[in-house]
Design a protein around this motif. Structure first.
Motif, PDB file in Angstrom:
ATOM      1  N   VAL A  36       0.754  -1.296   0.108  1.00  0.00           N
ATOM      2  CA  VAL A  36       0.172  -0.026   0.074  1.00  0.00           C
ATOM      3  C   VAL A  36       0.891   1.506   0.158  1.00  0.00           C
ATOM      4  O   VAL A  36       0.732   2.059  -0.775  1.00  0.00           O
ATOM      5  N   ILE A  37       2.016   1.350   0.512  1.00  0.00           N
ATOM      6  CA  ILE A  37       2.931   2.595   0.733  1.00  0.00           C
ATOM      7  C   ILE A  37       3.569   2.698  -0.719  1.00  0.00           C
ATOM      8  O   ILE A  37       3.303   3.667  -0.966  1.00  0.00           O
ATOM      9  N   ILE A  38       3.895   1.514  -1.199  1.00  0.00           N
ATOM     10  CA  ILE A  38       4.672   1.855  -2.365  1.00  0.00           C
ATOM     11  C   ILE A  38       3.458   2.163  -3.596  1.00  0.00           C
ATOM     12  O   ILE A  38       3.679   2.874  -4.147  1.00  0.00           O
ATOM     13  N   ALA A  39       2.434   1.477  -3.280  1.00  0.00           N
ATOM     14  CA  ALA A  39       1.287   2.144  -4.408  1.00  0.00           C
ATOM     15  C   ALA A  39       0.889   3.283  -4.157  1.00  0.00           C
ATOM     16  O   ALA A  39       0.776   4.162  -5.348  1.00  0.00           O
ATOM     17  N   VAL A  40       0.706   3.941  -2.847  1.00  0.00           N
ATOM     18  CA  VAL A  40       0.354   5.306  -2.741  1.00  0.00           C
ATOM     19  C   VAL A  40       1.540   6.368  -3.267  1.00  0.00           C
ATOM     20  O   VAL A  40       1.218   7.285  -3.847  1.00  0.00           O
ATOM     21  N   LEU A  41       2.642   5.957  -2.894  1.00  0.00           N
ATOM     22  CA  LEU A  41       3.915   6.918  -3.442  1.00  0.00           C
ATOM     23  C   LEU A  41       3.820   6.730  -4.787  1.00  0.00           C
ATOM     24  O   LEU A  41       4.091   8.061  -5.516  1.00  0.00           O
ATOM     25  N   THR A  42       3.844   5.651  -5.406  1.00  0.00           N
ATOM     26  CA  THR A  42       3.685   5.644  -7.064  1.00  0.00           C
ATOM     27  C   THR A  42       2.604   6.521  -7.687  1.00  0.00           C
ATOM     28  O   THR A  42       2.706   7.203  -8.561  1.00  0.00           O
TER      29      THR A  42
END
Length: 79
Positions: free
Chosen positions: A48-54
């Motif tokens: 989720v963190i990686i997806a939001v940052l992306t």
């Protein structure tokens, strides 16, 4: 074209998220799984963190590209 790809991607991910929630969410996904709840939660959190940052980075890139395209279109060379 980049704006279209972005919009379609956001719609598809939103539809997927809706389907997951209607299917019972994380607990239903984990039911019958051999993976520990803690490990799956950590992997999900990282995802989720990686997806939001992306999403944030992609949104900023598109906004900047649209701004620069409008700005360069307003410059007309007169010879």
């Amino acid at each position: 074209m980049q704006n279209t790809i972005f919009a379609v991607s956001v719609i598809v991910v939103g539809y997927f998220e809706y389907g997951v929630r209607m299917g019972g969410g994380f607990d239903a996904f984990m039911e019958g799984s051999g993976v520990s709840h803690t490990y799956a939660s950590l992997v999900l959190g990282l995802h989720v963190i990686i997806a939001v940052l992306t999403l944030v980075y992609w949104s900023r890139t598109i906004a900047k590209a649209n701004y620069q395209a409008k700005r360069s279109a307003s410059w007309v060379k007169v010879q």
